[in-house]
Design a protein around this motif. Structure first.
Motif, PDB file in Angstrom:
ATOM      1  N   ASN A  75      -1.974  34.698 -38.949  1.00 36.43           N
ATOM      2  CA  ASN A  75      -1.321  35.539 -40.199  1.00 36.43           C
ATOM      3  C   ASN A  75      -1.210  34.682 -41.314  1.00 36.43           C
ATOM      4  O   ASN A  75      -1.297  35.079 -42.639  1.00 36.43           O
ATOM      5  N   LEU A  76      -0.239  33.533 -41.391  1.00 37.85           N
ATOM      6  CA  LEU A  76      -0.180  32.749 -42.490  1.00 37.85           C
ATOM      7  C   LEU A  76      -1.308  32.136 -43.207  1.00 37.85           C
ATOM      8  O   LEU A  76      -1.637  32.333 -44.384  1.00 37.85           O
ATOM      9  N   LEU A  77      -2.240  31.730 -42.358  1.00 37.86           N
ATOM     10  CA  LEU A  77      -3.494  31.304 -43.087  1.00 37.86           C
ATOM     11  C   LEU A  77      -4.284  32.261 -43.581  1.00 37.86           C
ATOM     12  O   LEU A  77      -4.998  32.028 -44.726  1.00 37.86           O
ATOM     13  N   ASN A  78      -4.306  33.557 -43.109  1.00 33.02           N
ATOM     14  CA  ASN A  78      -5.139  34.457 -43.487  1.00 33.02           C
ATOM     15  C   ASN A  78      -4.483  34.899 -44.887  1.00 33.02           C
ATOM     16  O   ASN A  78      -5.235  35.304 -45.709  1.00 33.02           O
ATOM     17  N   GLY A  79      -3.139  35.195 -44.880  1.00 33.55           N
ATOM     18  CA  GLY A  79      -2.488  35.680 -45.914  1.00 33.55           C
ATOM     19  C   GLY A  79      -2.739  34.434 -47.272  1.00 33.55           C
ATOM     20  O   GLY A  79      -2.653  34.769 -48.509  1.00 33.55           O
ATOM     21  N   PHE A 123      -2.116  34.501 -60.136  1.00 37.99           N
ATOM     22  CA  PHE A 123      -2.334  34.636 -58.894  1.00 37.99           C
ATOM     23  C   PHE A 123      -1.122  34.130 -57.721  1.00 37.99           C
ATOM     24  O   PHE A 123      -0.871  35.035 -56.970  1.00 37.99           O
ATOM     25  N   PHE A 124      -0.525  33.192 -58.029  1.00 36.13           N
ATOM     26  CA  PHE A 124       0.832  32.806 -57.208  1.00 36.13           C
ATOM     27  C   PHE A 124       1.651  34.288 -57.359  1.00 36.13           C
ATOM     28  O   PHE A 124       2.026  34.391 -56.220  1.00 36.13           O
ATOM     29  N   THR A 125       1.950  34.502 -58.587  1.00 36.47           N
ATOM     30  CA  THR A 125       3.120  35.256 -58.777  1.00 36.47           C
ATOM     31  C   THR A 125       2.713  36.923 -58.191  1.00 36.47           C
ATOM     32  O   THR A 125       3.656  37.492 -57.487  1.00 36.47           O
ATOM     33  N   PHE A 126       1.455  37.323 -58.393  1.00 35.52           N
ATOM     34  CA  PHE A 126       1.159  38.674 -57.910  1.00 35.52           C
ATOM     35  C   PHE A 126       0.694  38.859 -56.737  1.00 35.52           C
ATOM     36  O   PHE A 126       0.916  39.816 -55.881  1.00 35.52           O
ATOM     37  N   PHE A 127      -0.380  38.113 -56.306  1.00 36.59           N
ATOM     38  CA  PHE A 127      -1.151  38.112 -55.034  1.00 36.59           C
ATOM     39  C   PHE A 127      -0.541  37.336 -53.793  1.00 36.59           C
ATOM     40  O   PHE A 127      -0.149  37.811 -52.534  1.00 36.59           O
ATOM     41  N   THR A 128      -0.148  36.032 -54.029  1.00 37.35           N
ATOM     42  CA  THR A 128       0.543  35.424 -52.948  1.00 37.35           C
ATOM     43  C   THR A 128       1.958  35.754 -52.583  1.00 37.35           C
ATOM     44  O   THR A 128       2.193  35.727 -51.375  1.00 37.35           O
ATOM     45  N   LYS A 164       3.042  38.681 -52.949  1.00 31.65           N
ATOM     46  CA  LYS A 164       3.066  39.797 -52.037  1.00 31.65           C
ATOM     47  C   LYS A 164       2.513  39.447 -50.671  1.00 31.65           C
ATOM     48  O   LYS A 164       2.871  40.174 -49.698  1.00 31.65           O
ATOM     49  N   GLN A 165       1.486  38.700 -50.540  1.00 33.33           N
ATOM     50  CA  GLN A 165       1.222  38.022 -49.070  1.00 33.33           C
ATOM     51  C   GLN A 165       2.126  37.693 -48.450  1.00 33.33           C
ATOM     52  O   GLN A 165       2.130  37.906 -47.217  1.00 33.33           O
ATOM     53  N   ILE A 166       3.031  36.784 -49.071  1.00 27.70           N
ATOM     54  CA  ILE A 166       4.008  36.132 -48.264  1.00 27.70           C
ATOM     55  C   ILE A 166       5.332  37.244 -47.890  1.00 27.70           C
ATOM     56  O   ILE A 166       5.847  37.142 -46.835  1.00 27.70           O
ATOM     57  N   LYS A 167       5.535  38.216 -48.559  1.00 32.44           N
ATOM     58  CA  LYS A 167       6.458  39.141 -48.381  1.00 32.44           C
ATOM     59  C   LYS A 167       5.949  40.020 -47.076  1.00 32.44           C
ATOM     60  O   LYS A 167       6.767  40.203 -46.463  1.00 32.44           O
TER      61      LYS A 167
END
Length: 180
Positions: free
Chosen positions: A13-17, A60-65, A67-70
Motif C-alpha cells: 500500500n505504501l509503495l503503491n501510494g 505534487f507533494f502537497t496535493f497528491f502525495t 492525499k495518498q498518505i492520508k
C-alpha cells in the motif's frame, strides 16, 4: 480479529501510494544529472527550469502525495508504520530539494555561499546536508542562499516542512492503533 490474507500488505500500500512521487522525484533528479553535463555552456534558462520543476514537485507533494498518505494513515495500525510513512515522505522531500540545489548551483556558482564546488558527489552530500538542516528549520548558517532563485527554493522547502508537520499533527488522531 482475523486479518484477510488477501488484503495487500502495508508495504505494498505504501509503495503503491508513493510510487508516482518516487518516479517524479527520480525522473527530475536524472534530468538534472543530464543537464549538469552542459554546465560549461552557461545556460541561464536552466535555473528557471529548476525553479519550475521544484514548484511542480512541491505542488505534487502537497496535493497528491499527502492525499495518498492520508489514505494510508487510516489503514495504519501502529506507530512503527506511521513513522515509516512520514520518514519516506521526509526523505523524498529532502532528496528532491537537494537535487534542486545541486543543479541550481551548477549553473549559478554564486547561488549559495559556504560551499566550494568540489565534484558532484561531494556537492550533493553538502546540499543534502543543507536540505536536511533547512527542512528541520535548524539553519546553522554555514551554507546560505544568496541568489533570489536559491532563496525561493529554500522558502519552498520550509513551506513543505511546515505543511508536512501540520498535516502530520492534524492526522495523528485519525490513526487506528492496534491495542493488541
Amino acid at each position: 480479529m482475523e486479518k484477510n490474507r488477501y488484503a495487500p500488505s502495508f508495504a505494498n500500500n505504501l509503495l503503491n501510494g508513493m510510487s508516482p512521487t518516487i518516479i517524479l522525484v527520480g525522473a527530475v533528479a536524472l534530468l538534472y544529472v543530464y543537464l549538469m553535463q552542459f554546465i560549461d555552456h552557461k545556460l541561464l534558462w536552466v535555473q528557471y527550469v529548476v525553479l519550475l520543476f521544484a514548484m511542480v514537485k512541491a505542488l505534487f507533494f502537497t496535493f497528491f502525495t499527502i492525499k495518498q498518505i492520508k489514505r494510508s494513515i487510516f489503514q495504519c495500525y501502529s506507530l512503527y508504520r506511521l513513522i515509516w510513512i512520514f520518514g519516506l515522505l521526509v526523505s523524498l522531500i529532502i532528496f528532491s530539494f537537494a537535487s534542486d540545489f545541486v543543479c541550481l548551483s551548477g549553473f549559478d556558482k554564486n547561488a549559495f555561499a559556504g560551499i566550494e564546488q568540489s565534484g558532484f558527489l561531494n556537492d550533493f552530500f553538502e546540499y543534502f546536508y543543507f536540505s536536511t538542516v533547512t527542512f528541520a528549520s535548524i539553519g546553522y548558517g554555514d551554507i546560505v542562499p544568496v541568489s533570489g532563485l536559491a532563496r525561493v527554493l529554500v522558502i519552498m522547502e520550509i513551506g513543505q516542512s511546515f505543511i508536512l508537520i501540520v498535516f502530520g499533527l492534524s492526522n495523528i488522531n485519525n490513526m487506528q492503533i492496534d491495542k493488541n
